[in-house]
Design a protein around this motif. Structure first.
Motif, PDB file in Angstrom:
ATOM      1  N   CYS A 243     -35.924 -78.014 -68.212  1.00 24.83           N
ATOM      2  CA  CYS A 243     -35.283 -77.916 -69.515  1.00 24.83           C
ATOM      3  C   CYS A 243     -35.490 -79.251 -70.241  1.00 24.83           C
ATOM      4  O   CYS A 243     -36.167 -80.144 -69.724  1.00 24.83           O
ATOM      5  CB  CYS A 243     -33.795 -77.620 -69.362  1.00 24.83           C
ATOM      6  N   GLU A 245     -33.610 -81.676 -70.524  1.00 24.05           N
ATOM      7  CA  GLU A 245     -32.971 -82.814 -69.862  1.00 24.05           C
ATOM      8  C   GLU A 245     -33.776 -83.352 -68.676  1.00 24.05           C
ATOM      9  O   GLU A 245     -33.428 -84.392 -68.131  1.00 24.05           O
ATOM     10  CB  GLU A 245     -31.583 -82.406 -69.347  1.00 24.05           C
ATOM     11  N   HIS A 250     -34.636 -75.712 -63.303  1.00 19.94           N
ATOM     12  CA  HIS A 250     -33.622 -74.659 -63.173  1.00 19.94           C
ATOM     13  C   HIS A 250     -34.205 -73.425 -62.494  1.00 19.94           C
ATOM     14  O   HIS A 250     -35.292 -72.965 -62.860  1.00 19.94           O
ATOM     15  CB  HIS A 250     -33.116 -74.232 -64.555  1.00 19.94           C
ATOM     16  N   CYS A 303     -25.947 -79.515 -65.506  1.00 19.89           N
ATOM     17  CA  CYS A 303     -26.983 -80.075 -66.380  1.00 19.89           C
ATOM     18  C   CYS A 303     -26.454 -80.137 -67.809  1.00 19.89           C
ATOM     19  O   CYS A 303     -25.779 -79.211 -68.271  1.00 19.89           O
ATOM     20  CB  CYS A 303     -28.235 -79.215 -66.316  1.00 19.89           C
ATOM     21  N   CYS A 305     -27.869 -79.613 -70.474  1.00 17.84           N
ATOM     22  CA  CYS A 305     -28.422 -78.605 -71.387  1.00 17.84           C
ATOM     23  C   CYS A 305     -27.504 -77.400 -71.513  1.00 17.84           C
ATOM     24  O   CYS A 305     -27.677 -76.586 -72.415  1.00 17.84           O
ATOM     25  CB  CYS A 305     -29.806 -78.157 -70.917  1.00 17.84           C
ATOM     26  N   LYS A 311     -30.701 -76.473 -59.739  1.00 19.48           N
ATOM     27  CA  LYS A 311     -32.081 -76.904 -59.959  1.00 19.48           C
ATOM     28  C   LYS A 311     -32.776 -77.142 -58.631  1.00 19.48           C
ATOM     29  O   LYS A 311     -32.136 -77.519 -57.646  1.00 19.48           O
ATOM     30  CB  LYS A 311     -32.103 -78.227 -60.735  1.00 19.48           C
TER      31      LYS A 311
END
Ligand SMILES: [Zn+2]
Length: 415
Positions: A243, A245, A250, A303, A305, A311
């Protein structure tokens, strides 16, 4: 997000949903896949008695090598949950291995990852993976069509043409290997182009090779763009994706992913390195507990996001490139860092043996000058938690392409 209701769902609800998907896959695969039927029979497991993820973890994993062998022996239909002619496409990858593509919307499941990488409706995207025989090109084109991007099916190679397309058309997206995008950049600069003024690239989705942070930032800075990677295989499609970040990938909502002890096939706790074992929710080609051979670990912290999925912490190496020594897995990828800190070491190899039935680890080091052996052993032990014996060799005694890990143990003689 592409599917916020799935990507942001609370973890307990996700577990319930994924269990329901696995449960229904077990029912259909136990009825239709001859491979799965015979695997269950060999393990003495009845599909209807698998009532939890804990039970599920006792189903022996299916190895990629076994797919190749079973397809060679019985044909690809042996592993299918539908008729061969009911599939959408059949590919052939090196192995050789047949990769069936089943029917259904977003079959390979990459759309979530492409959205996370930054692709948006109206993007014009150049696809540089192959469309011939292997699934990569068509597999990774589907999410772009799903999002509403236009695709240039360029395929691999022909770098001058790639540059011409990217500079004559407002191409905003790239899909391919990061190292190839770097090559495109180099050639374009040589031809007198300015990568920021003459190119319009904003987003790249890269796969199929190890993406180092150095390569990522080099390409990002050269073109002024974002580079994100996905992790998957030609058999199952998407497994995980990055993502905005970064900090890992993920796990997608379309499969059940475990990180397992490569020897027992049983799941390991978060944070521990093991083999990625994946079960995609694809009834047409039900690969239940496919052992990928890739080593990774779970990261469970939230996370920024907003996605709530765990993850994977990147692919660290291959499971067949490891050995358990004194109850501890050793990974040559960890040894690389230690070796790099000692310039005297020109080539190296780790050898595992078991004299008298006891595991022993030897670092075979080809050196071209004096080596502080004590400092080496300390650094090695700090990183790999094992104390090796050191065998010094002359620089020519070990070929640079020698295997990094050799297992010389004889289990017949073990006491
Ligand atoms: Zn995230």
């Amino acid at each position: 997000m592409y599917k916020p209701e799935l990507e942001m769902e609370p973890r307990d609800r996700r577990l319930e949903r994924k269990w329901a998907a696995v449960r229904s896959l077990l029912d259909s695969a136990a009825e239709r896949s001859r491979e799965f039927k015979s695997r269950l029979a060999r393990a003495g497991i009845k599909a209807r008695e698998v009532r939890s993820f804990a039970d599920f973890a006792h189903i022996p994993p299916l190895r990629k090598r076994e797919i190749i062998e079973l397809q060679a022996e019985h044909g690809p239909q042996w592993l299918l949950g539908c008729g061969l002619g009911e599939l959408r496409r059949v590919y052939q990858s090196p192995g050789p291995i047949f990769d069936p593509e089943g029917a259904g919307h977003d079959y390979w499941g990459w759309t979530e990852g492409f959205w996370a990488a930054g692709f948006r409706p109206g993007d014009l995207v150049q696809m540089t993976f192959s469309y011939h025989l292997t699934p990569a090109g068509l597999m990774l084109e589907e999410p772009l069509r799903e999002i509403g991007c236009a695709v240039i099916p360029a395929g691999p190679g022909n770098t001058e043409v790639q540059i011409e397309l990217m500079t004559r058309l407002p191409v905003t997206g790239f899909v391919g290997m990061a190292s190839y995008l770097k090559v495109i950049g180099h050639k374009a600069v040589q031809a007198g182009f300015d990568l920021r003024r003459d190119f319009h690239l904003r987003t790249a989705f890269v796969a199929a090779e190890k993406l180092t942070e150095a390569l990522r930032s080099e390409v990002e800075q050269a073109f002024g763009m974002t580079v994100r990677q996905g992790y998957g295989t030609a058999d199952v499609g998407a497994i995980a994706y990055e993502c905005g970040e970064l900090g890992g990938m993920h796990v997608t909502s379309r499969c059940w992913v475990e990180v397992c002890d490569p020897e027992t096939g049983l799941p390991l706790p978060a944070g521990e390195v093991g083999e990625v074992v994946v079960t995609p929710f694809t009834a047409d080609y039900p690969l239940i507990r496919l052992a990928t051979g890739d080593l990774s670990f779970f990261k469970t912290e939230p996370c920024a996001c907003g996605r709530t999925s765990v993850k994977l912490g990147g692919v660290l190496g291959r499971a067949d490139d490891t050995a358990k020594v004194k109850g501890q897995f050793i990974y040559p990828s960890q040894a690389v860092e230690v070796m790099a800190a000692f310039p005297a070491i020109k080539a190296w190899q780790l050898a595992v043996s078991n004299p008298g039935g006891r595991d022993a680890l030897t670092a075979r080091l080809a050196v071209d000058r004096d080596l502080d052996q004590e400092a080496f052993v300390r650094a090695f032990q700090k990183r790999l938690k094992l104390r090796p014996a050191v065998e010094l060799l002359a620089p020519g005694d070990l070929a640079p392409d020698s295997p990094r890990l050799v297992d010389l143990r004889s289990f017949q003689d073990a006491g």
